[in-house]
Design a protein around this motif. Structure first.
Motif, short mmCIF file in Angstrom:
data_model
loop_
_atom_site.label_atom_id
_atom_site.label_comp_id
_atom_site.label_asym_id
_atom_site.label_seq_id
_atom_site.Cartn_x
_atom_site.Cartn_y
_atom_site.Cartn_z
N PRO A 174 29.17 42.33 28.63
CA PRO A 174 29.14 42.83 30.00
C PRO A 174 30.42 42.43 30.74
O PRO A 174 31.03 41.41 30.45
CB PRO A 174 27.91 42.15 30.62
N ALA A 175 30.81 43.25 31.69
CA ALA A 175 32.00 42.99 32.50
C ALA A 175 31.63 42.98 33.98
O ALA A 175 30.60 43.53 34.37
CB ALA A 175 33.06 44.05 32.24
N VAL A 176 32.47 42.35 34.77
CA VAL A 176 32.32 42.38 36.23
C VAL A 176 33.52 43.13 36.79
O VAL A 176 34.67 42.78 36.53
CB VAL A 176 32.26 40.96 36.82
N LEU A 177 33.24 44.19 37.55
CA LEU A 177 34.29 45.05 38.07
C LEU A 177 34.52 44.78 39.55
O LEU A 177 33.57 44.56 40.32
CB LEU A 177 33.92 46.53 37.88
N VAL A 178 35.79 44.79 39.94
CA VAL A 178 36.20 44.59 41.33
C VAL A 178 37.17 45.71 41.71
O VAL A 178 37.71 46.40 40.84
CB VAL A 178 36.86 43.21 41.52
N PRO A 179 37.43 45.91 43.00
CA PRO A 179 38.47 46.87 43.37
C PRO A 179 39.82 46.41 42.83
O PRO A 179 40.23 45.27 43.06
CB PRO A 179 38.46 46.85 44.90
#
Length: 285
Positions: A174-179
């Protein structure tokens, strides 16, 4: 009858600009010429503006408009990014205020540690706005790079096969996405009396934070490690965990080599080949 602002704009784009800025005159064409995007510096009633227009194949204007509407407040509130004035998503046209400053790329500021400290601080504020979990990000990115490798390119065939085999074995956590800005490097920074400002949001999207480090790592950090130190000191905790960083470097390298070959930018293509070689630990072929 008034001469059209630019023959490369569509009739609808020219019509909108004449509606928004009736007396506008072109001061400078900032377009790169490698893709169909047109970027014009305009003068209207003593004020300067930037108009950006996409052609029929463009996919960047929608991302740029999304960034302006959703993510740029941490920068525009400080005068560090341009304010959106008008936009028409159907026409692929947007208009922003002109942002004063000299392009960092090619100036003494490109090699000044304080530039990178400020850039790190600005990027951290951008990234902190939101965080979205995504279980499918790594899978999508792996498929995207495999698709790139299936396109015409000049990557050594043996190396290309090695890359495909490695990518097939990559995990998909799993990944964590940010702007993210998507093209975080000095060609998209301005310096104005020592203050760094940001332009060009056509690649802005939700991605892992470390992806905004890849272009600097392949260029300025490689030439002058003190710039990386200054950047991280401004940014805060370094998000580049070794395994995900290795995958990011491979993806960026392949994308660079393939895209540059497609648009005929030979110098950038050679940079992509060098990036691949360094990422896999080989001498450039």
């Amino acid at each position: 009858m008034r001469r059209p602002i630019s023959p490369r704009l569509s009739d609808r784009q020219r019509e909108l600009l004449r509606e928004w800025l009736p007396s506008a005159e072109v001061l400078k064409d900032h377009s790169w010429g490698l893709v169909g995007t047109v970027v014009l510096e305009l003068l209207h009633n003593g004020e300067r503006y930037i108009a950006k227009a996409g052609d029929a194949a463009d996919r960047h204007l929608a991302r740029e408009l999304r960034a302006h509407r959703n993510w740029l407040t941490p920068w525009t509130a400080q005068g560090r990014a341009p304010q959106l004035i008008r936009a028409d998503s159907d026409a692929k046209l947007l208009l922003t205020q002109f942002l004063p400053g000299e392009l960092v790329e090619g100036s003494p500021a490109e090699w000044a540690p304080d530039t990178y400290r400020q850039a790190g601080e600005l990027l951290a504020a951008f990234h902190r706005q939101s965080a979205v979990p995504d279980d499918a990000y790594e899978t999508r990115e792996n498929q995207r790079i495999l698709t790139h490798l299936a396109k015409p390119h000049r990557i050594n065939p043996v190396l290309a096969d090695r890359l495909r085999a490695e990518i097939a074995d990559w995990p998909t956590p799993p990944a964590v996405l940010v702007p993210t800005h998507g093209d975080w490097q000095p060609r998209n920074w301005l310096t104005d009396d020592g203050t760094i400002r940001i332009i060009d949001f056509g690649r802005a999207d939700l991605r892992p934070a470390y992806t905004d480090f890849v272009r600097l790592a392949a260029q300025q950090f490689r030439s002058m490690p003190a710039l990386e130190t200054a950047f991280v000191s401004g940014y805060g905790p370094d998000p580049r965990e070794p395994d995900v960083w290795h995958r990011a470097r491979i993806r960026e390298a392949v994308s660079t080599a393939v895209w540059a070959h497609q648009v005929g930018d030979e110098a950038f293509e050679q940079q992509g080949h060098r990036m691949i070689a360094e990422a896999v630990g080989e001498t450039p072929l």
